[in-house]
Design a protein around this motif. Structure first.
Motif, PDB file in Angstrom:
ATOM      1  N   THR A 154       0.807  -1.227   0.000  1.00 47.79           N
ATOM      2  CA  THR A 154       0.000   0.000   0.000  1.00 47.79           C
ATOM      3  C   THR A 154       0.835   1.270   0.000  1.00 47.79           C
ATOM      4  N   GLU A 155       2.137   1.152   0.159  1.00 47.94           N
ATOM      5  CA  GLU A 155       2.940   2.377   0.246  1.00 47.94           C
ATOM      6  C   GLU A 155       4.350   2.280  -0.320  1.00 47.94           C
ATOM      7  N   SER A 156       4.899   1.088  -0.507  1.00 49.82           N
ATOM      8  CA  SER A 156       6.295   0.981  -0.938  1.00 49.82           C
ATOM      9  C   SER A 156       6.498   1.307  -2.409  1.00 49.82           C
ATOM     10  N   GLY A 157       5.531   1.020  -3.243  1.00 52.04           N
ATOM     11  CA  GLY A 157       5.697   1.240  -4.677  1.00 52.04           C
ATOM     12  C   GLY A 157       5.812   2.709  -5.044  1.00 52.04           C
ATOM     13  N   SER A 158       6.646   3.008  -6.023  1.00 54.86           N
ATOM     14  CA  SER A 158       6.806   4.393  -6.479  1.00 54.86           C
ATOM     15  C   SER A 158       5.566   4.918  -7.166  1.00 54.86           C
ATOM     16  N   ASN A 159       4.707   4.039  -7.640  1.00 49.59           N
ATOM     17  CA  ASN A 159       3.562   4.458  -8.440  1.00 49.59           C
ATOM     18  C   ASN A 159       2.219   4.308  -7.729  1.00 49.59           C
ATOM     19  N   VAL A 160       2.216   3.992  -6.417  1.00 52.69           N
ATOM     20  CA  VAL A 160       0.958   3.761  -5.717  1.00 52.69           C
ATOM     21  C   VAL A 160       0.333   5.096  -5.298  1.00 52.69           C
ATOM     22  N   LYS A 161      -0.961   5.255  -5.560  1.00 49.87           N
ATOM     23  CA  LYS A 161      -1.696   6.465  -5.207  1.00 49.87           C
ATOM     24  C   LYS A 161      -2.988   6.064  -4.489  1.00 49.87           C
ATOM     25  N   LYS A 162      -3.410   6.859  -3.515  1.00 53.65           N
ATOM     26  CA  LYS A 162      -4.689   6.613  -2.857  1.00 53.65           C
ATOM     27  C   LYS A 162      -5.822   6.902  -3.835  1.00 53.65           C
ATOM     28  N   ASN A 163      -6.872   6.097  -3.756  1.00 56.86           N
ATOM     29  CA  ASN A 163      -7.937   6.208  -4.750  1.00 56.86           C
ATOM     30  C   ASN A 163      -9.321   6.123  -4.102  1.00 56.86           C
ATOM     31  N   GLY A 164      -9.448   6.655  -2.858  1.00 52.94           N
ATOM     32  CA  GLY A 164     -10.746   6.663  -2.204  1.00 52.94           C
ATOM     33  C   GLY A 164     -10.986   5.414  -1.353  1.00 52.94           C
ATOM     34  N   VAL A 165     -12.249   5.252  -0.936  1.00 58.21           N
ATOM     35  CA  VAL A 165     -12.625   4.142  -0.061  1.00 58.21           C
ATOM     36  C   VAL A 165     -13.952   3.568  -0.552  1.00 58.21           C
ATOM     37  N   TRP A 166     -14.036   2.229  -0.604  1.00 63.47           N
ATOM     38  CA  TRP A 166     -15.307   1.599  -0.924  1.00 63.47           C
ATOM     39  C   TRP A 166     -16.264   1.727   0.269  1.00 63.47           C
ATOM     40  N   SER A 167     -17.516   1.979   0.000  1.00 58.27           N
ATOM     41  CA  SER A 167     -18.503   2.024   1.082  1.00 58.27           C
ATOM     42  C   SER A 167     -18.741   0.607   1.604  1.00 58.27           C
ATOM     43  N   LYS A 168     -19.351   0.507   2.799  1.00 57.91           N
ATOM     44  CA  LYS A 168     -19.653  -0.807   3.368  1.00 57.91           C
ATOM     45  C   LYS A 168     -20.614  -1.584   2.483  1.00 57.91           C
ATOM     46  N   GLU A 169     -21.541  -0.871   1.858  1.00 49.87           N
ATOM     47  CA  GLU A 169     -22.492  -1.529   0.974  1.00 49.87           C
ATOM     48  C   GLU A 169     -21.781  -2.121  -0.245  1.00 49.87           C
ATOM     49  N   ASP A 170     -20.833  -1.327  -0.801  1.00 45.07           N
ATOM     50  CA  ASP A 170     -20.077  -1.824  -1.947  1.00 45.07           C
ATOM     51  C   ASP A 170     -19.255  -3.047  -1.557  1.00 45.07           C
ATOM     52  N   ARG A 171     -18.598  -2.960  -0.417  1.00 49.32           N
ATOM     53  CA  ARG A 171     -17.761  -4.085   0.030  1.00 49.32           C
ATOM     54  C   ARG A 171     -18.602  -5.344   0.230  1.00 49.32           C
ATOM     55  N   ALA A 172     -19.796  -5.174   0.705  1.00 45.32           N
ATOM     56  CA  ALA A 172     -20.657  -6.331   0.953  1.00 45.32           C
ATOM     57  C   ALA A 172     -21.140  -6.959  -0.355  1.00 45.32           C
ATOM     58  N   SER A 173     -21.223  -6.156  -1.411  1.00 49.31           N
ATOM     59  CA  SER A 173     -21.830  -6.660  -2.642  1.00 49.31           C
ATOM     60  C   SER A 173     -20.826  -7.234  -3.638  1.00 49.31           C
ATOM     61  N   PHE A 174     -19.549  -6.775  -3.607  1.00 51.51           N
ATOM     62  CA  PHE A 174     -18.652  -7.280  -4.635  1.00 51.51           C
ATOM     63  C   PHE A 174     -17.243  -7.624  -4.152  1.00 51.51           C
ATOM     64  N   MET A 175     -17.071  -7.768  -2.852  1.00 48.61           N
ATOM     65  CA  MET A 175     -15.791  -8.240  -2.337  1.00 48.61           C
ATOM     66  C   MET A 175     -15.969  -9.657  -1.821  1.00 48.61           C
ATOM     67  N   TYR A 176     -15.290 -10.605  -2.457  1.00 48.16           N
ATOM     68  CA  TYR A 176     -15.421 -12.008  -2.075  1.00 48.16           C
ATOM     69  C   TYR A 176     -14.061 -12.585  -1.714  1.00 48.16           C
ATOM     70  N   ASN A 177     -13.945 -13.154  -0.544  1.00 48.91           N
ATOM     71  CA  ASN A 177     -12.710 -13.768  -0.077  1.00 48.91           C
ATOM     72  C   ASN A 177     -13.008 -15.195   0.372  1.00 48.91           C
TER      73      ASN A 177
END
Length: 446
Positions: free
Chosen positions: A423-446
């Motif tokens: 999340t921070e070591s790469g030279s090209n990594v940029k923050k891009n916001g946060v998924w809402s809890k609803e979004d995480r519940a609907s399309f994050m599968y582990n």
């Protein structure tokens, strides 16, 4: 008599007969005569040049016929790879005969397989006896990973004597691991003045059979199929891993055995077969790409394999195809429209499939921190892809590679770093916001 001759030649103003006019070099008629003579000479010169150019085109089929027939007599099959001729062959109309080979101009590219060309000994002498010259170019055999200076013939420039001579550019194709065909790049300094349409870069091709047909009154051979071969030409560029650089790096950073170094090749081959079977283009990504570029191997202390796929090539058949091949599904995060990523595991090795998105001036793939829903964007320079040989597999890599490596790992990419925070070591990594809890519940599968 002598005085009269002198008066006639030089003292024209003393001639009394006014009706008599002596022509001089300053008269209009003389200038017109000189102009006609000069125009005729220019016209004759132009005709001579055109005739020479026409003759050399007419001589090209003759040179091709002599060369291919003598090779075939020794059981060596020569085939046409010149893209101009191949395209002309596809549109030729049998009702309007014409010289197909002449479309190549003054030089035509032909190919030969390594196994056939190994039988060239007696052919070279036979060609030499007929006044045909073969100028050979060699390069170290890339199949020897130690890069020993064992030269192999890679290209030939073939011609007969004469000022306006036609040329044959012969390319030797070698079989590489993973069952593909390879040819080396042609050094520009050795072909000055030749307008070559093939071989400026090293190339990698699917193996192909040969087909024979009668063209321009002679029996010639072509890749089967011509359409497939032509389609591969624009996507064939190949870059070799720099084994010398890898050796220098490994002298200070010796390889150690890990689960990734032991089983990574099997996992990558398994994934390659899956994606090839459904027609999905992928290339090495992130740390896996760095490992190839820096040490021609996996980086031992990394925990997974990274590959990239253009988002437009994602299909719903991808996940079932991985599962059918024996992969274990691990996770799927993001949306197809934003930061999409899937992961699988086989033989205890994880493989991340990063999906590339294209913006006006750059490419990027996303990452999501599952615990917090934080989104990250990894910025990459726009590039095409080229083929390479990685651990005996023909795979794609960003091309050119170095800008991609520097963007991802900074100017110290050639230094081994064992601690890496994604999340921070790469030279090209940029923050891009946060998924809402609803979004995480609907399309994050582990």
């Amino acid at each position: 008599m002598q005085n009269n001759s002198i008066r006639f030649a030089y003292a024209t103003e003393d001639v009394k007969d006014e009706n008599m006019r002596i022509p001089t070099w300053n008269s209009r008629s003389s200038k017109r005569t000189l102009h006609i003579i000069f125009s005729c000479l220019v016209f004759a010169a132009v005709c001579a040049v055109i005739r020479h150019f026409m003759l050399r085109k007419e001589n090209l089929p003759g040179l091709v016929s002599t060369f291919t027939s003598k090779c075939l007599h020794r059981d060596i099959t020569i085939f046409i790879i010149d893209p101009v001729v191949l395209r002309s062959l596809l549109v030729v109309n049998e009702s309007t005969p014409r010289c197909v080979l002449c479309t190549a101009g003054n030089v035509i590219s032909l190919g030969v397989m390594e196994a056939d060309w190994d039988k060239r000994g007696s052919v070279l002498q036979d060609l030499n006896d007929h006044g045909i010259v073969l100028q050979v170019m060699t390069s170290p055999d890339p199949r020897l990973l130690t890069r020993l200076n064992v030269p192999i013939p890679t290209h030939y420039i073939i011609h007969q004597g004469g000022i306006f001579r036609p040329f044959i550019h012969l390319v030797v194709f070698y079989k590489r691991a993973d069952n593909f065909l390879w040819h080396s790049a042609l050094e520009p300094s050795k072909t000055t003045g030749l307008n070559l349409s093939f071989g400026r870069n090293a190339g990698a091709y699917d193996r192909f059979n040969l087909q024979g047909m009668t063209v321009d009154g002679m029996r010639l051979h072509f890749p089967h199929t011509v359409e497939q071969f032509l389609a591969q030409i624009s996507e064939s560029e190949f870059i070799e891993c720099d084994y010398e650089r890898a050796q220098k790096f490994l002298e200070h950073n010796p390889m150690v055995e890990t689960n990734l170094t032991q089983r990574g090749t099997r996992v990558l081959l398994k994934a390659k077969k899956v994606l090839d079977s459904i027609g999905v283009t992928f290339s090495l990504s992130s740390g896996t790409c760095l490992g190839w570029y820096r040490q021609c191997d996996f980086i031992p202390h990394t925990k997974d394999i990274d590959i990239e796929v253009p988002i437009q090539e994602f299909s719903t058949s991808m996940i079932p195809a991985f599962l059918k091949a024996g992969f274990k599904f691990l996770s799927m995060v993001g949306k197809v429209s934003d930061s999409f990523k899937i992961a699988f595991k086989a033989f205890g090795v994880k493989i991340d499939v990063n999906f590339l998105y294209e913006e006006t001036t750059y490419l990027w793939y996303g990452g999501t921190e599952s615990r917090t829903g934080r989104k990250f964007k990894y910025i990459l320079p726009k590039s095409k892809v080229c083929w390479t040989d990685f651990m005996g597999l023909r795979v794609r890599v960003p091309c050119p590679v170095l800008p991609y490596i520097i963007a991802s790992f900074g100017p110290k990419w050639n230094t081994s770093i064992t601690s890496w925070i994604w999340t921070e070591s790469g030279s090209n990594v940029k923050k891009n916001g946060v998924w809402s809890k609803e979004d995480r519940a609907s399309f994050m599968y582990n």
